[in-house]
Design a protein around this motif. Sequence first.
Motif, short mmCIF file in Angstrom:
data_model
loop_
_atom_site.label_atom_id
_atom_site.label_comp_id
_atom_site.label_asym_id
_atom_site.label_seq_id
_atom_site.Cartn_x
_atom_site.Cartn_y
_atom_site.Cartn_z
N GLU A 87 -87.33 55.10 112.85
CA GLU A 87 -88.58 54.45 112.52
C GLU A 87 -88.79 53.27 113.45
O GLU A 87 -87.91 52.43 113.60
CB GLU A 87 -88.57 53.92 111.09
CG GLU A 87 -88.47 54.99 110.03
CD GLU A 87 -88.40 54.38 108.64
OE1 GLU A 87 -88.78 55.09 107.71
OE2 GLU A 87 -87.94 53.24 108.49
N ASP A 88 -89.96 53.21 114.06
CA ASP A 88 -90.33 52.04 114.82
C ASP A 88 -91.54 51.39 114.14
O ASP A 88 -91.97 51.83 113.08
CB ASP A 88 -90.61 52.39 116.29
CG ASP A 88 -91.72 53.41 116.45
OD1 ASP A 88 -92.35 53.78 115.45
OD2 ASP A 88 -91.95 53.85 117.60
N GLU A 89 -92.09 50.35 114.75
CA GLU A 89 -93.20 49.63 114.13
C GLU A 89 -94.42 50.50 113.93
O GLU A 89 -95.12 50.41 112.93
CB GLU A 89 -93.57 48.39 114.98
CG GLU A 89 -92.52 47.32 114.99
CD GLU A 89 -91.41 47.58 116.00
OE1 GLU A 89 -91.58 48.44 116.90
OE2 GLU A 89 -90.35 46.97 115.87
N ARG A 90 -94.67 51.38 114.87
CA ARG A 90 -95.84 52.26 114.78
C ARG A 90 -95.70 53.23 113.60
O ARG A 90 -96.62 53.42 112.83
CB ARG A 90 -96.01 53.05 116.08
CG ARG A 90 -97.19 53.98 116.08
CD ARG A 90 -97.33 54.68 117.44
NE ARG A 90 -98.41 55.63 117.42
CZ ARG A 90 -98.29 56.90 117.03
NH1 ARG A 90 -97.12 57.37 116.65
NH2 ARG A 90 -99.33 57.71 117.02
N ILE A 91 -94.51 53.82 113.46
CA ILE A 91 -94.27 54.75 112.36
C ILE A 91 -94.38 54.03 111.02
O ILE A 91 -94.97 54.56 110.06
CB ILE A 91 -92.90 55.43 112.52
CG1 ILE A 91 -92.92 56.35 113.74
CG2 ILE A 91 -92.51 56.20 111.27
CD1 ILE A 91 -91.57 56.93 114.11
N LEU A 92 -93.84 52.82 110.92
CA LEU A 92 -93.93 52.06 109.68
C LEU A 92 -95.37 51.73 109.33
O LEU A 92 -95.78 51.80 108.17
CB LEU A 92 -93.09 50.78 109.78
CG LEU A 92 -91.58 50.99 109.79
CD1 LEU A 92 -90.86 49.67 110.01
CD2 LEU A 92 -91.12 51.64 108.51
N ARG A 93 -96.16 51.37 110.33
CA ARG A 93 -97.58 51.05 110.08
C ARG A 93 -98.35 52.30 109.64
O ARG A 93 -99.18 52.23 108.74
CB ARG A 93 -98.20 50.47 111.36
CG ARG A 93 -99.62 50.03 111.21
CD ARG A 93 -99.75 48.83 110.28
NE ARG A 93 -101.16 48.50 110.19
CZ ARG A 93 -101.76 48.17 109.08
NH1 ARG A 93 -101.09 48.09 107.97
NH2 ARG A 93 -103.05 47.90 109.07
N GLU A 96 -97.54 52.87 106.05
CA GLU A 96 -98.26 51.94 105.18
C GLU A 96 -99.69 52.41 104.93
O GLU A 96 -100.17 52.41 103.80
CB GLU A 96 -98.28 50.54 105.80
CG GLU A 96 -96.95 49.84 105.81
CD GLU A 96 -97.00 48.54 106.60
OE1 GLU A 96 -98.09 48.14 107.05
OE2 GLU A 96 -95.93 47.93 106.76
N ILE A 97 -100.36 52.80 106.02
CA ILE A 97 -101.75 53.23 105.89
C ILE A 97 -101.85 54.52 105.08
O ILE A 97 -102.71 54.65 104.20
CB ILE A 97 -102.39 53.39 107.28
CG1 ILE A 97 -102.50 52.02 107.97
CG2 ILE A 97 -103.76 54.05 107.18
CD1 ILE A 97 -102.86 52.11 109.45
N SER A 98 -100.96 55.48 105.36
CA SER A 98 -101.02 56.74 104.63
C SER A 98 -100.68 56.54 103.15
O SER A 98 -101.27 57.19 102.28
CB SER A 98 -100.11 57.79 105.26
OG SER A 98 -98.77 57.42 105.15
N ALA A 99 -99.74 55.65 102.84
CA ALA A 99 -99.40 55.37 101.45
C ALA A 99 -100.59 54.73 100.73
O ALA A 99 -100.88 55.07 99.57
CB ALA A 99 -98.18 54.46 101.37
N ARG A 100 -101.27 53.84 101.40
CA ARG A 100 -102.45 53.20 100.79
C ARG A 100 -103.54 54.21 100.51
O ARG A 100 -104.13 54.22 99.44
CB ARG A 100 -102.95 52.10 101.71
CG ARG A 100 -104.14 51.36 101.15
CD ARG A 100 -104.64 50.31 102.14
NE ARG A 100 -105.89 49.77 101.70
CZ ARG A 100 -106.02 48.58 101.13
NH1 ARG A 100 -104.95 47.83 100.93
NH2 ARG A 100 -107.20 48.15 100.76
#
Length: 156
Positions: A87-93, A96-100
Amino acid sequence: MNELILNFLIWIFLATVTTLILLYLSKRDEKKKTLIPAMLVILTMGYLMGYAVSNGNLPLAFSVFLVGGIVLNLYYASLKRKGYVLEDERILRIEEISARRTLQVLMITLAFIVIYLSIVQQRNPALRDAFILAEALLAAVMLLHMAFRAYYSRVM
């Protein structure tokens, strides 16, 4: 007994096909080779979970779920220690968006179901339990969202 052997042969076939597909795909991407053990664990979990559910063995089903989760967690932790970037920052972001968005769609869908069942259950009292369940799920999801939001607004 024959059914057990047939199911085991099907599991072996699925595990072999999945492994071969991932090996073929990993020619271009070395990271896909790391998915092979995880896929085998997931396939094994599915096989054992299906066996437990078909026999009505609730403790075995929950045990398979817990042990499989622990094994996968240990495997991914070992990959991180070896230097694989999972996981990098892009994957984490993106997560976050998909979970929201998933939460928003779930809450809107549950709200429509509650509205629909609130009207239909008046004509068909057998749907009252479904109405109560949908209403409780909607309330629980909303409360969890508000609690996590309050928690993370304090710690971040």
